[in-house]
Design a protein around this motif. Structure first.
Motif, PDB file in Angstrom:
ATOM      1  N   GLY A   1       7.619  14.220   8.329  1.00 19.87           N
ATOM      2  CA  GLY A   1       6.809  13.042   8.035  1.00 19.87           C
ATOM      3  C   GLY A   1       7.089  11.872   8.958  1.00 19.87           C
ATOM      4  O   GLY A   1       6.251  11.467   9.754  1.00 19.87           O
ATOM      5  N   VAL A   2       8.302  11.320   8.875  1.00 18.26           N
ATOM      6  CA  VAL A   2       8.693  10.154   9.661  1.00 18.26           C
ATOM      7  C   VAL A   2       9.962  10.521  10.427  1.00 18.26           C
ATOM      8  O   VAL A   2      10.960  10.926   9.830  1.00 18.26           O
ATOM      9  N   TYR A   3       9.929  10.341  11.757  1.00 21.58           N
ATOM     10  CA  TYR A   3      11.049  10.706  12.628  1.00 21.58           C
ATOM     11  C   TYR A   3      11.320   9.524  13.552  1.00 21.58           C
ATOM     12  O   TYR A   3      10.446   9.122  14.327  1.00 21.58           O
ATOM     13  N   VAL A   4      12.516   8.934  13.451  1.00 27.22           N
ATOM     14  CA  VAL A   4      12.843   7.705  14.175  1.00 27.22           C
ATOM     15  C   VAL A   4      14.174   7.891  14.893  1.00 27.22           C
ATOM     16  O   VAL A   4      15.130   8.405  14.330  1.00 27.22           O
ATOM     17  N   ARG A   5      14.234   7.438  16.140  1.00 29.25           N
ATOM     18  CA  ARG A   5      15.452   7.589  16.940  1.00 29.25           C
ATOM     19  C   ARG A   5      16.500   6.516  16.653  1.00 29.25           C
ATOM     20  O   ARG A   5      17.661   6.675  17.004  1.00 29.25           O
ATOM     21  N   LYS A   6      16.113   5.398  16.031  1.00 28.93           N
ATOM     22  CA  LYS A   6      17.066   4.332  15.703  1.00 28.93           C
ATOM     23  C   LYS A   6      17.003   4.056  14.205  1.00 28.93           C
ATOM     24  O   LYS A   6      16.830   4.971  13.422  1.00 28.93           O
TER      25      LYS A   6
ATOM     26  N   GLY B   1       0.790  -1.219   0.000  1.00 28.37           N
ATOM     27  CA  GLY B   1       0.000   0.000   0.000  1.00 28.37           C
ATOM     28  C   GLY B   1       0.820   1.265   0.000  1.00 28.37           C
ATOM     29  O   GLY B   1       2.031   1.265  -0.232  1.00 28.37           O
ATOM     30  N   THR B   2       0.124   2.360   0.284  1.00 33.06           N
ATOM     31  CA  THR B   2       0.698   3.706   0.283  1.00 33.06           C
ATOM     32  C   THR B   2       0.333   4.412   1.573  1.00 33.06           C
ATOM     33  O   THR B   2      -0.768   4.232   2.093  1.00 33.06           O
ATOM     34  N   ILE B   3       1.257   5.224   2.095  1.00 29.19           N
ATOM     35  CA  ILE B   3       0.943   6.115   3.198  1.00 29.19           C
ATOM     36  C   ILE B   3       1.265   7.541   2.754  1.00 29.19           C
ATOM     37  O   ILE B   3       2.351   7.806   2.244  1.00 29.19           O
ATOM     38  N   ASN B   4       0.278   8.413   2.886  1.00 28.66           N
ATOM     39  CA  ASN B   4       0.425   9.832   2.577  1.00 28.66           C
ATOM     40  C   ASN B   4       0.418  10.583   3.899  1.00 28.66           C
ATOM     41  O   ASN B   4      -0.568  10.520   4.638  1.00 28.66           O
ATOM     42  N   ILE B   5       1.508  11.268   4.192  1.00 30.54           N
ATOM     43  CA  ILE B   5       1.611  12.055   5.421  1.00 30.54           C
ATOM     44  C   ILE B   5       1.667  13.517   4.998  1.00 30.54           C
ATOM     45  O   ILE B   5       2.656  13.960   4.407  1.00 30.54           O
TER      46      ILE B   5
ATOM     47  N   VAL C   1       4.616   8.883   0.826  1.00 27.65           N
ATOM     48  CA  VAL C   1       4.549  10.258   0.332  1.00 27.65           C
ATOM     49  C   VAL C   1       4.529  11.143   1.573  1.00 27.65           C
ATOM     50  O   VAL C   1       3.609  11.058   2.387  1.00 27.65           O
ATOM     51  N   ALA C   2       5.565  11.954   1.749  1.00 27.29           N
ATOM     52  CA  ALA C   2       5.693  12.789   2.956  1.00 27.29           C
ATOM     53  C   ALA C   2       6.674  13.912   2.673  1.00 27.29           C
ATOM     54  O   ALA C   2       7.265  13.981   1.587  1.00 27.29           O
ATOM     55  N   ASN C   3       6.895  14.761   3.662  1.00 23.93           N
ATOM     56  CA  ASN C   3       7.911  15.791   3.468  1.00 23.93           C
ATOM     57  C   ASN C   3       9.307  15.296   3.845  1.00 23.93           C
ATOM     58  O   ASN C   3      10.289  15.757   3.304  1.00 23.93           O
ATOM     59  N   SER C   4       9.414  14.324   4.783  1.00 27.65           N
ATOM     60  CA  SER C   4      10.748  13.862   5.163  1.00 27.65           C
ATOM     61  C   SER C   4      10.704  12.490   5.827  1.00 27.65           C
ATOM     62  O   SER C   4       9.682  12.086   6.379  1.00 27.65           O
ATOM     63  N   ILE C   5      11.842  11.817   5.769  1.00 27.32           N
ATOM     64  CA  ILE C   5      12.094  10.584   6.516  1.00 27.32           C
ATOM     65  C   ILE C   5      13.434  10.801   7.197  1.00 27.32           C
ATOM     66  O   ILE C   5      14.434  11.068   6.523  1.00 27.32           O
ATOM     67  N   GLN C   6      13.463  10.688   8.540  1.00 24.54           N
ATOM     68  CA  GLN C   6      14.695  10.985   9.270  1.00 24.54           C
ATOM     69  C   GLN C   6      14.959   9.976  10.371  1.00 24.54           C
ATOM     70  O   GLN C   6      14.096   9.684  11.186  1.00 24.54           O
ATOM     71  N   SER C   7      16.192   9.441  10.374  1.00 30.48           N
ATOM     72  CA  SER C   7      16.699   8.622  11.464  1.00 30.48           C
ATOM     73  C   SER C   7      17.768   9.452  12.163  1.00 30.48           C
ATOM     74  O   SER C   7      18.755   9.829  11.542  1.00 30.48           O
ATOM     75  N   ILE C   8      17.566   9.739  13.449  1.00 30.20           N
ATOM     76  CA  ILE C   8      18.556  10.572  14.133  1.00 30.20           C
ATOM     77  C   ILE C   8      19.610   9.762  14.871  1.00 30.20           C
ATOM     78  O   ILE C   8      20.620  10.309  15.272  1.00 30.20           O
ATOM     79  N   GLY C   9      19.396   8.458  15.035  1.00 36.70           N
ATOM     80  CA  GLY C   9      20.361   7.661  15.770  1.00 36.70           C
ATOM     81  C   GLY C   9      20.783   6.399  15.072  1.00 36.70           C
ATOM     82  O   GLY C   9      21.386   5.520  15.671  1.00 36.70           O
TER      83      GLY C   9
ATOM     84  N   TYR D   1       8.798   2.907  -3.071  1.00 37.03           N
ATOM     85  CA  TYR D   1       8.897   4.248  -3.623  1.00 37.03           C
ATOM     86  C   TYR D   1       8.695   5.259  -2.511  1.00 37.03           C
ATOM     87  O   TYR D   1       7.798   5.104  -1.684  1.00 37.03           O
ATOM     88  N   ALA D   2       9.521   6.269  -2.477  1.00 39.25           N
ATOM     89  CA  ALA D   2       9.360   7.359  -1.516  1.00 39.25           C
ATOM     90  C   ALA D   2       9.376   8.674  -2.288  1.00 39.25           C
ATOM     91  O   ALA D   2      10.299   8.935  -3.051  1.00 39.25           O
ATOM     92  N   GLU D   3       8.327   9.469  -2.104  1.00 38.39           N
ATOM     93  CA  GLU D   3       8.242  10.799  -2.695  1.00 38.39           C
ATOM     94  C   GLU D   3       8.250  11.802  -1.553  1.00 38.39           C
ATOM     95  O   GLU D   3       7.295  11.892  -0.780  1.00 38.39           O
ATOM     96  N   LEU D   4       9.356  12.539  -1.432  1.00 44.44           N
ATOM     97  CA  LEU D   4       9.560  13.434  -0.300  1.00 44.44           C
ATOM     98  C   LEU D   4       9.747  14.863  -0.804  1.00 44.44           C
ATOM     99  O   LEU D   4      10.594  15.117  -1.644  1.00 44.44           O
ATOM    100  N   THR D   5       8.962  15.786  -0.257  1.00 46.14           N
ATOM    101  CA  THR D   5       9.126  17.189  -0.632  1.00 46.14           C
ATOM    102  C   THR D   5      10.328  17.800   0.071  1.00 46.14           C
ATOM    103  O   THR D   5      10.844  18.821  -0.357  1.00 46.14           O
ATOM    104  N   GLY D   6      10.787  17.196   1.143  1.00 46.46           N
ATOM    105  CA  GLY D   6      11.993  17.601   1.860  1.00 46.46           C
ATOM    106  C   GLY D   6      13.071  16.572   1.613  1.00 46.46           C
ATOM    107  O   GLY D   6      13.414  16.269   0.479  1.00 46.46           O
ATOM    108  N   GLY D   7      13.584  15.969   2.695  1.00 44.12           N
ATOM    109  CA  GLY D   7      14.702  15.070   2.518  1.00 44.12           C
ATOM    110  C   GLY D   7      14.613  13.749   3.230  1.00 44.12           C
ATOM    111  O   GLY D   7      13.746  13.510   4.059  1.00 44.12           O
ATOM    112  N   MET D   8      15.545  12.867   2.876  1.00 47.17           N
ATOM    113  CA  MET D   8      15.790  11.617   3.579  1.00 47.17           C
ATOM    114  C   MET D   8      17.117  11.798   4.289  1.00 47.17           C
ATOM    115  O   MET D   8      18.137  12.066   3.643  1.00 47.17           O
ATOM    116  N   ILE D   9      17.106  11.679   5.623  1.00 47.25           N
ATOM    117  CA  ILE D   9      18.271  12.021   6.425  1.00 47.25           C
ATOM    118  C   ILE D   9      18.588  10.889   7.396  1.00 47.25           C
ATOM    119  O   ILE D   9      17.710  10.439   8.127  1.00 47.25           O
TER     120      ILE D   9
END
Length: 138
Positions: free
Chosen positions: A58-63, A48-52, A73-81, A90-98
């Protein structure tokens, strides 16, 4: 429903590890700080698809984040740790993948983003469409 985490808000919150299996089209629409906030590891799979939309992040994960399949589909996917493993989908991000403290490894699939940022970026058989890609020098 909006969930408060300290001074921040989110639509989906998990204080440990979280597995999301995408079936059909799913929408998170709010003005929260985060669409999805995970204290542990996050795994996304399914067909399926998730639209955030409207969340500041969009997605913020500590690990670590593992995206096995599905469409995001979101503005960002970020792992900080940890790192981000994009195995398929497929990932469509208006911001970034970090990946603040790790690498981004793309096995297959496609990422379209404004920017990709990590200590190391490995692409095996996938596609990155980004205006800016940054991997820090060791």
């Amino acid at each position: 429903k909006t969930i408060s985490v300290g001074n921040e808000t989110c639509q989906i919150y998990c204080d440990g590890d979280l597995n999301i299996i995408l079936v059909g089209t799913n929408t998170l629409e709010s003005t929260s700080t985060y669409g999805i906030y995970v204290e542990g590891h996050l795994t996304i799979s399914g067909t399926g698809t998730i639209n955030i939309s409207n969340a500041q992040q969009g997605v913020y994960v500590r690990k670590n984040i593992t995206i096995k399949s599905g469409n995001i589909v979101a503005n960002s996917i970020q792992s900080i740790g940890g790192s981000i493993a994009f195995e398929n989908g497929y990932a469509e991000l208006t911001g970034g993948m970090i990946a603040d403290n790790g690498q981004i490894a793309i096995t297959t699939g496609e990422i379209s983003a404004e920017y990709i940022s990590a200590n190391q970026i490995d692409v095996a058989d996938g596609t990155i469409n980004a205006d800016f890609k940054r991997a820090e020098c060791a």
